[in-house]
Structures are given as C-alpha cells and as structure tokens.
Write a protein that holds these residues in place. Sequence first.
Motif, short mmCIF file in Angstrom:
data_model
loop_
_atom_site.label_atom_id
_atom_site.label_comp_id
_atom_site.label_asym_id
_atom_site.label_seq_id
_atom_site.Cartn_x
_atom_site.Cartn_y
_atom_site.Cartn_z
N ASP A 195 71.29 6.24 -49.30
CA ASP A 195 71.64 4.91 -48.78
C ASP A 195 72.72 4.22 -49.61
O ASP A 195 72.71 3.00 -49.79
N GLY A 196 73.65 5.01 -50.15
CA GLY A 196 74.78 4.44 -50.88
C GLY A 196 74.50 4.06 -52.32
O GLY A 196 75.36 3.50 -52.99
N HIS A 197 73.31 4.38 -52.82
CA HIS A 197 72.93 3.97 -54.17
C HIS A 197 73.53 4.85 -55.26
O HIS A 197 73.30 4.60 -56.44
N MET A 198 74.30 5.88 -54.88
CA MET A 198 74.90 6.72 -55.90
C MET A 198 76.21 6.12 -56.43
O MET A 198 76.62 6.42 -57.55
N ALA A 199 76.85 5.27 -55.65
CA ALA A 199 78.09 4.66 -56.09
C ALA A 199 77.86 3.82 -57.34
O ALA A 199 76.93 3.02 -57.40
N GLY A 200 78.69 4.01 -58.33
CA GLY A 200 78.55 3.29 -59.58
C GLY A 200 77.76 4.02 -60.63
O GLY A 200 77.65 3.56 -61.78
N MET A 201 77.21 5.19 -60.28
CA MET A 201 76.34 5.89 -61.22
C MET A 201 77.10 6.63 -62.32
O MET A 201 76.50 7.24 -63.19
N SER A 202 78.43 6.57 -62.30
CA SER A 202 79.19 7.06 -63.46
C SER A 202 79.03 6.10 -64.63
O SER A 202 79.37 6.44 -65.77
N PRO A 253 54.49 1.98 -90.33
CA PRO A 253 54.93 1.33 -89.09
C PRO A 253 56.44 1.36 -88.98
O PRO A 253 57.16 1.20 -89.97
N LEU A 254 56.92 1.58 -87.76
CA LEU A 254 58.35 1.62 -87.50
C LEU A 254 58.68 0.63 -86.39
O LEU A 254 58.31 0.86 -85.23
N PRO A 255 59.34 -0.47 -86.71
CA PRO A 255 59.76 -1.40 -85.66
C PRO A 255 60.68 -0.69 -84.67
O PRO A 255 61.63 0.00 -85.08
N TYR A 256 60.39 -0.88 -83.40
CA TYR A 256 61.18 -0.23 -82.35
C TYR A 256 61.41 -1.21 -81.21
O TYR A 256 60.48 -1.85 -80.73
N VAL A 257 62.68 -1.33 -80.79
CA VAL A 257 63.05 -2.21 -79.69
C VAL A 257 63.78 -1.39 -78.64
O VAL A 257 64.80 -0.74 -78.94
N HIS A 258 63.26 -1.41 -77.43
CA HIS A 258 63.96 -0.78 -76.30
C HIS A 258 64.85 -1.84 -75.66
O HIS A 258 64.39 -2.93 -75.32
N VAL A 259 66.13 -1.51 -75.50
CA VAL A 259 67.13 -2.47 -75.02
C VAL A 259 67.61 -2.01 -73.65
O VAL A 259 68.30 -0.99 -73.53
N ASP A 260 67.26 -2.76 -72.62
CA ASP A 260 67.64 -2.42 -71.25
C ASP A 260 68.78 -3.33 -70.81
O ASP A 260 68.62 -4.55 -70.69
N ILE A 261 69.96 -2.73 -70.55
CA ILE A 261 71.15 -3.51 -70.19
C ILE A 261 71.53 -3.33 -68.72
O ILE A 261 72.68 -3.52 -68.34
N ALA A 262 70.55 -2.97 -67.89
CA ALA A 262 70.84 -2.76 -66.48
C ALA A 262 71.37 -4.03 -65.81
O ALA A 262 72.12 -3.97 -64.84
N GLY A 263 70.97 -5.20 -66.34
CA GLY A 263 71.46 -6.45 -65.77
C GLY A 263 72.68 -7.01 -66.49
O GLY A 263 73.50 -7.70 -65.89
N SER A 264 72.82 -6.70 -67.78
CA SER A 264 73.89 -7.31 -68.58
C SER A 264 75.09 -6.40 -68.78
O SER A 264 76.13 -6.83 -69.29
N GLY A 265 74.99 -5.14 -68.37
CA GLY A 265 76.03 -4.17 -68.71
C GLY A 265 77.34 -4.31 -67.98
O GLY A 265 78.36 -3.81 -68.45
N VAL A 266 77.35 -4.96 -66.82
CA VAL A 266 78.60 -5.23 -66.10
C VAL A 266 78.61 -6.68 -65.65
O VAL A 266 77.56 -7.29 -65.46
N GLU A 267 79.81 -7.21 -65.50
CA GLU A 267 79.95 -8.57 -64.97
C GLU A 267 79.66 -8.56 -63.47
O GLU A 267 80.12 -7.68 -62.75
N GLY A 268 78.91 -9.53 -63.01
CA GLY A 268 78.73 -9.70 -61.57
C GLY A 268 77.71 -8.79 -60.92
O GLY A 268 77.35 -9.00 -59.77
N GLY A 269 77.28 -7.72 -61.62
CA GLY A 269 76.23 -6.88 -61.07
C GLY A 269 76.68 -5.75 -60.17
O GLY A 269 75.85 -4.99 -59.67
N ASP A 270 77.99 -5.60 -59.93
CA ASP A 270 78.49 -4.50 -59.10
C ASP A 270 78.85 -3.35 -60.02
O ASP A 270 79.91 -3.34 -60.66
N TRP A 271 77.98 -2.34 -60.08
CA TRP A 271 78.15 -1.27 -61.05
C TRP A 271 79.30 -0.35 -60.72
O TRP A 271 79.79 0.40 -61.58
N GLN A 272 79.79 -0.37 -59.50
CA GLN A 272 80.93 0.49 -59.16
C GLN A 272 82.26 -0.18 -59.50
O GLN A 272 83.19 0.49 -59.97
N HIS A 273 82.36 -1.48 -59.33
CA HIS A 273 83.66 -2.13 -59.41
C HIS A 273 83.82 -3.15 -60.53
O HIS A 273 84.94 -3.36 -61.01
N ASP A 274 82.76 -3.82 -60.93
CA ASP A 274 82.91 -4.88 -61.92
C ASP A 274 83.16 -4.32 -63.32
O ASP A 274 82.83 -3.18 -63.62
#
Length: 517
Positions: free
Chosen positions: A278-285, A479-500
């Motif tokens: 359904d077009g969800h592959m665009a931007g996956m580079s 103990p080892l402090p560990y932080v998982h950092v998810d940038i799926a929302g912050s990694g591109v401007e505007g949220g368009d992963w193919q063009h922004d």
Amino acid sequence: MAFPQAKNESNLDKAISTDSDWDAVILIAPDHQHLNNLTLKETIDAHQRIDARVGTDCMLLIASGIAGGRLVYAPTGELNRGFDDVRRFGDAAKKAIVMARDAGARNPLLVVSGVPENDDFAHALEVAYLGACQALWQPLEAREALNEAEIEPVQSIGLYAKGKLDMDWLQAVEAGRRLARDLCGTEPERMAPPRFAQYCEQAFADSAVKVEVISDDDTLRKDYPLLHAVGRCSVHVPRHQPRVIRLEYTGEGEIQQNLFFAGKGITYDTGGADLKTDGHMAGMSRDKGGAAAVAGFMQCLARFKPKGIRVVAEIGAVRNSIGSDAFVADEIITSHAGVRVRIGNTDAEGRLVLADLLSHLREQAKDAVDPTLFSVATLTGHAARTYGPYTAYVENGAARTHHCGDKLTRVGDIWGDPGEVSRSRREDFDFVRPRTKADDVLSSNNGPSATTARGHQFPMAFLTIASGLIRHDSNAEVPLPYVHVDIAGSGVEGGDWQHDSPTGAPVVALAARYMGF
C-alpha cells in the motif's frame, strides 16, 4: 563537506554598515519596536507604513543604508506563552535564510533580538544558525550531480553577539548534523551498506575517530547472527552485502565517562517476507537514520575533541531484502548474547540488528568507567504517533536512576532538539515473553506498531533481553544505564520520510549533553 561557516560579530553598527563584508542582514525578533539600533528600526518602520505584512510575515526589505542593501525581517511570533520555545528562532531562521539566498545573498549577517531573558532561550542565536544550515542543506546526490557551489551558494553566516560564542563547538555540531543528513537522506544504491561504510571511512579519515569495518560474511554470521539474518537475502548481491562499522573516539586525559552507541542502519527496508504494501515502502531508504545520527555525533567528537570521554559506536548497515533466502516469521535465531529469538515479523528487523550490536557493546561496558549505552533508530511508527516530531527516550531502570532521559530532554529543549522521556514497564516484558520452551523471547507481534499498545516501549524490552542487558539493570551487581532512542518522529522535518529533509536528531542534544554544555 562544506557548510556555511559561522563568524562572530560583536559590533552591530559596523557589521550592518554598507562598508562591511556582509551582503544582507537577517533580523529575527518577536517585533522591532524594542530595537536600539535606529538604522534597523527606521528601515522597518518605513516599510511597515506601506506594507502591513511587515512584522507579521518574513519579508525582504530594500535597505540602501544596510549591508548588501538587503534586510530580511523574520518575526518569531509570541514568545511569552507557556508552550513557546527556542525553536521559534530556528523556524524563523529557516524561512529567512532561504529568502536571503534566493535574493542573491552569499554572506548574510544573522541578528536575533527580543530574546526572553531566561535559560530556555539562552542559545537562541546558535539555534537560529543551526536552523539556517538545516534549510540550506541539499541532498548528497544533488551535490554530486550538480555544481555544489551553485545549489549551496551561501558561504558564511555572521552571528551578532555582544559576547564571544564558541564557534568551534557550534561548527563541530553542524558538521555532525550534516554528515547525519547525508547518510540518512541518500538513496538506497548510493548509500547501500558497502558505500555507507566507505562514506564513514572517508568522513573520519585522518581524524580523532578510529574506523573499523567488518565485511567478512563468516564473521558476521558468527558474531552478529541476528544482523546477518536480516541481511541474509542481500548477501548474494555484492553491492548490498551487510557491514558492521565500528567507530571509536578517545579524548585526551583521564577517561571519566564512557558512552556506547548502537545505530540501526537499514539502508533499505522492504519489510522482508512480511512485505510492505500500500505504498509504505517509499522512504524506506531512510530507515538508516539512527545509524546516521550516531555517525553524526561521532563527527562532532572528531571535530571538537572533548577531553575525558570515550565513545564507542557500532553501526549495522544492512539491507532487508525480499527473495528466496529471506528470513521469515517463526524462525528461531540465537543472538550474540545466546538468547533464542523467535521472529514475529520480518518488518521488525531493526531491533534484531541493534540487539547484536548492543550485546557486543555490553561486553565492553561492563568494565568501563561510568558507562551508558544507547541504541538509536527509526524504529516504530508508534513513537511518531505518540510524540509527533519529538525524539523518544526509553530508559531502563538504571538509566532512570541516573536521570539519563531527563538530562537529555533538558538540554534538547534549550538547543532546539527536543525529546520526551518514556519508560520500560512490566507489560512490555510480558508482551515479548516466550510462548514455548523452544525460544526465549519474541521479537514482535504481527501488527503495525502504531496500532499496538505501547508500540514503541515494548521493543526496548526485547532489546534488553536479546542483548543480555537484562542482566545489568538497576538491581544487578553491575548495572548498566541504557537508553533506547527512537527517532521515527524526529528524524525528518514534516514527517514525509521520502521527501522531507533529515534533521540529524538527536545529534544536537547529544552534543549539548556530552560535549560541554
């Protein structure tokens, strides 16, 4: 790898005069009524009398008595409401620099005024510069195919400040962001795993960062079994074969802190056997944004050379291809940490790559001084749905004890690279529990993360188990402090992963936290 050089100006009257070397003046302010400089104020007043847009929209004003004859006035809007933050200056700078560039300016002077006198806005000028550089960046492919000097013509940006700015720090950070944007934003053939590794080798040549690339298939199969499974279908295509890129920086003097980063570098994500439709592959580079950000932070270190800190990064550059040798759901694969992982969905491939990287880093972190581990990834649509354009920091118990996420979000707020702190909870570990004696952990469910409860938190539970970090939480002997950092929302401007445009998040927050601010 050029970008506009920042230059400090401390004499405003001299800097905006027609005798200066600047060819435009950019003013960013909530309004112009407070201005002490009569030349700027009177110029704006004169234009406002004939154009009501002045002061409400970003405008180019003709100004014969000002450097270059150009004044770009970019209002920030209100700044005194509880939800306003320093990004108002960065956003205004993005509009203003593009207008100045298109008008012919090549060396504009940037002036910010009307800055609220509190810590939240203390770095408004630097944030404006970083915003301008973000707006001016052009993709690597464009710069290689066209004349770079023509498509990125701005050579320098003057920064007016009454005091001295740390230009070395600022330009080191922008160099890191630019590398991150290049690695993330480049198409899947130009930045396939071997070429991703090559670009890193070139970027860190003759620098303070050591580079090691692991390319041998037998070594990857043995030492990074989950990572290799993701790339298994790509091995028969030489230009797509997986790579592990190890980067290490050791500052001068006694090492007082050690940081360890795992970066998800999926150079193309088809979804594998669980094919994206359904077009969800665009931007996956751009599913390599986490790895790009890790490399970007290492570039900051290479340029600025902070003392007393050691940083080790492992990047997994892998293509998740589809074909006869693709890994499939229901397979059970033993991770580097010896954990039997049942595959729930092949489109949840990034966490597999990260788990093996983290396991290797865990072994080094156990004996290190003041260690903290991070995984950085464009991992889940759920993070973007939950926090919008903000980075998600998901902490384990040891990281929460050390306030790792809180400290990152605090510096991120004042440097225009904001995030939100999230927590790993018992429901997340229950979600990935084994259902049979045949396996130790489930990699994922078989539905979209965006519609799965706690869709960005439970992957961190999987990472903790599959990497062996579960044995090093807050109640452990080591103990080892560990932080998982998810940038799926912050990694591109505007949220368009193919063009922004990629943002390079969270490079600025990491640099501000660990490089002196």
